[in-house]
Design a protein around this motif. Structure first.
Motif, PDB file in Angstrom:
ATOM      1  N   GLY A 139       0.154  17.737 -61.693  1.00  0.00           N
ATOM      2  CA  GLY A 139       0.002  18.907 -62.555  1.00  0.00           C
ATOM      3  C   GLY A 139      -0.625  20.088 -61.842  1.00  0.00           C
ATOM      4  O   GLY A 139      -0.649  21.191 -62.368  1.00  0.00           O
ATOM      5  N   GLU A 140      -1.137  19.859 -60.640  1.00  0.00           N
ATOM      6  CA  GLU A 140      -1.765  20.919 -59.851  1.00  0.00           C
ATOM      7  C   GLU A 140      -1.398  20.761 -58.384  1.00  0.00           C
ATOM      8  O   GLU A 140      -1.020  19.685 -57.942  1.00  0.00           O
ATOM      9  CB  GLU A 140      -3.289  20.874 -59.986  1.00  0.00           C
ATOM     10  CG  GLU A 140      -3.788  21.211 -61.374  1.00  0.00           C
ATOM     11  CD  GLU A 140      -5.304  21.287 -61.443  1.00  0.00           C
ATOM     12  OE1 GLU A 140      -5.791  21.982 -62.347  1.00  0.00           O
ATOM     13  OE2 GLU A 140      -6.000  20.685 -60.603  1.00  0.00           O
ATOM     14  N   ASN A 191      -1.343  25.682 -60.917  1.00  0.00           N
ATOM     15  CA  ASN A 191      -1.149  24.808 -62.065  1.00  0.00           C
ATOM     16  C   ASN A 191       0.310  24.833 -62.496  1.00  0.00           C
ATOM     17  O   ASN A 191       0.927  25.894 -62.530  1.00  0.00           O
ATOM     18  CB  ASN A 191      -2.051  25.263 -63.211  1.00  0.00           C
ATOM     19  CG  ASN A 191      -2.088  24.281 -64.346  1.00  0.00           C
ATOM     20  OD1 ASN A 191      -1.090  24.079 -65.020  1.00  0.00           O
ATOM     21  ND2 ASN A 191      -3.240  23.680 -64.549  1.00  0.00           N
ATOM     22  N   ARG A 192       0.834  23.680 -62.836  1.00  0.00           N
ATOM     23  CA  ARG A 192       2.240  23.540 -63.214  1.00  0.00           C
ATOM     24  C   ARG A 192       2.569  24.208 -64.548  1.00  0.00           C
ATOM     25  O   ARG A 192       3.703  24.608 -64.787  1.00  0.00           O
ATOM     26  CB  ARG A 192       2.595  22.053 -63.267  1.00  0.00           C
ATOM     27  CG  ARG A 192       4.046  21.799 -63.611  1.00  0.00           C
ATOM     28  CD  ARG A 192       4.372  20.359 -63.611  1.00  0.00           C
ATOM     29  NE  ARG A 192       3.800  19.741 -64.806  1.00  0.00           N
ATOM     30  CZ  ARG A 192       3.921  18.478 -65.107  1.00  0.00           C
ATOM     31  NH1 ARG A 192       4.556  17.673 -64.305  1.00  0.00           N
ATOM     32  NH2 ARG A 192       3.398  18.000 -66.207  1.00  0.00           N
ATOM     33  N   ASP A 193       1.587  24.359 -65.427  1.00  0.00           N
ATOM     34  CA  ASP A 193       1.838  24.916 -66.759  1.00  0.00           C
ATOM     35  C   ASP A 193       2.123  26.411 -66.656  1.00  0.00           C
ATOM     36  O   ASP A 193       1.219  27.233 -66.534  1.00  0.00           O
ATOM     37  CB  ASP A 193       0.648  24.665 -67.677  1.00  0.00           C
ATOM     38  CG  ASP A 193       0.882  25.191 -69.087  1.00  0.00           C
ATOM     39  OD1 ASP A 193       2.027  25.581 -69.411  1.00  0.00           O
ATOM     40  OD2 ASP A 193      -0.080  25.224 -69.868  1.00  0.00           O
ATOM     41  N   ALA A 205       4.709  27.164 -60.433  1.00  0.00           N
ATOM     42  CA  ALA A 205       3.287  27.080 -60.779  1.00  0.00           C
ATOM     43  C   ALA A 205       2.686  28.477 -60.874  1.00  0.00           C
ATOM     44  O   ALA A 205       3.242  29.444 -60.368  1.00  0.00           O
ATOM     45  CB  ALA A 205       2.537  26.260 -59.725  1.00  0.00           C
ATOM     46  N   LYS A 238      -4.461  29.506 -60.745  1.00  0.00           N
ATOM     47  CA  LYS A 238      -5.629  29.455 -61.640  1.00  0.00           C
ATOM     48  C   LYS A 238      -6.831  30.141 -61.014  1.00  0.00           C
ATOM     49  O   LYS A 238      -7.729  30.594 -61.693  1.00  0.00           O
ATOM     50  CB  LYS A 238      -6.073  28.016 -61.914  1.00  0.00           C
ATOM     51  CG  LYS A 238      -5.063  27.099 -62.410  1.00  0.00           C
ATOM     52  CD  LYS A 238      -5.562  25.709 -62.754  1.00  0.00           C
ATOM     53  CE  LYS A 238      -6.942  25.290 -62.352  1.00  0.00           C
ATOM     54  NZ  LYS A 238      -7.313  23.958 -62.807  1.00  0.00           N
TER      55      LYS A 238
END
Length: 147
Positions: free
Chosen positions: A12-13, A37-39, A92, A95
């Protein structure tokens, strides 16, 4: 060795020390470390994103806007915009990053947000400055050759 996509999918990162100079002065190549970050569900203007070009190259650039063709991106050390970057190309979003070894800068911090807005609003000034620096380097090389 795992690809960036595999690490992002699994963890996820992704943490990396970028190589290129396109994000100077914010990100110094092989000196600063970015946390990605993937979100990417809430990305927008001023966000720094990692995307994959059609040629397979990974690029870290800032979002300047969006139109019907996709996102409009540009590196902080550049003035040429890249158009038509699609959602599926964006892997990504940044962050934050470590400046050197100890100082962490979060993208939500006030100083970072001010920098991002100023830097994006000064694109024409940046273009003139970068072209001037390029011309100065060219003149310097010519002078060296004549000596």
């Amino acid at each position: 060795m795992k690809t960036i996509e595999e690490v992002l999918k699994e963890k996820g990162e992704f943490v990396s020390a970028p190589l290129g100079i396109s994000m100077l002065p914010l990100i110094r190549p092989q000196c600063d470390v970015v946390l990605l970050n993937r979100d990417t569900s809430h990305i927008g203007r001023y966000d720094v994103v990692l995307y994959k070009r059609n040629n397979g190259k990974y690029i870290l650039h800032r979002i300047l806007g969006k139109n019907e063709d996709g996102y409009i991106l540009c590196g902080d050390n550049q003035y040429r915009k890249e158009y038509g970057v699609k959602n599926e190309q964006i892997l990504a979003v940044m962050k934050g990053f470590y400046r050197g070894e100890k100082r962490y800068i979060d993208v939500k911090s006030r100083g970072y947000r001010l920098y991002s807005k100023f830097w994006c609003c000064s694109l024409m000034l940046r273009k003139m400055m970068l072209l001037g620096m390029h011309a100065a380097r060219k003149i310097k090389r010519c002078i060296r050759r004549e000596k």
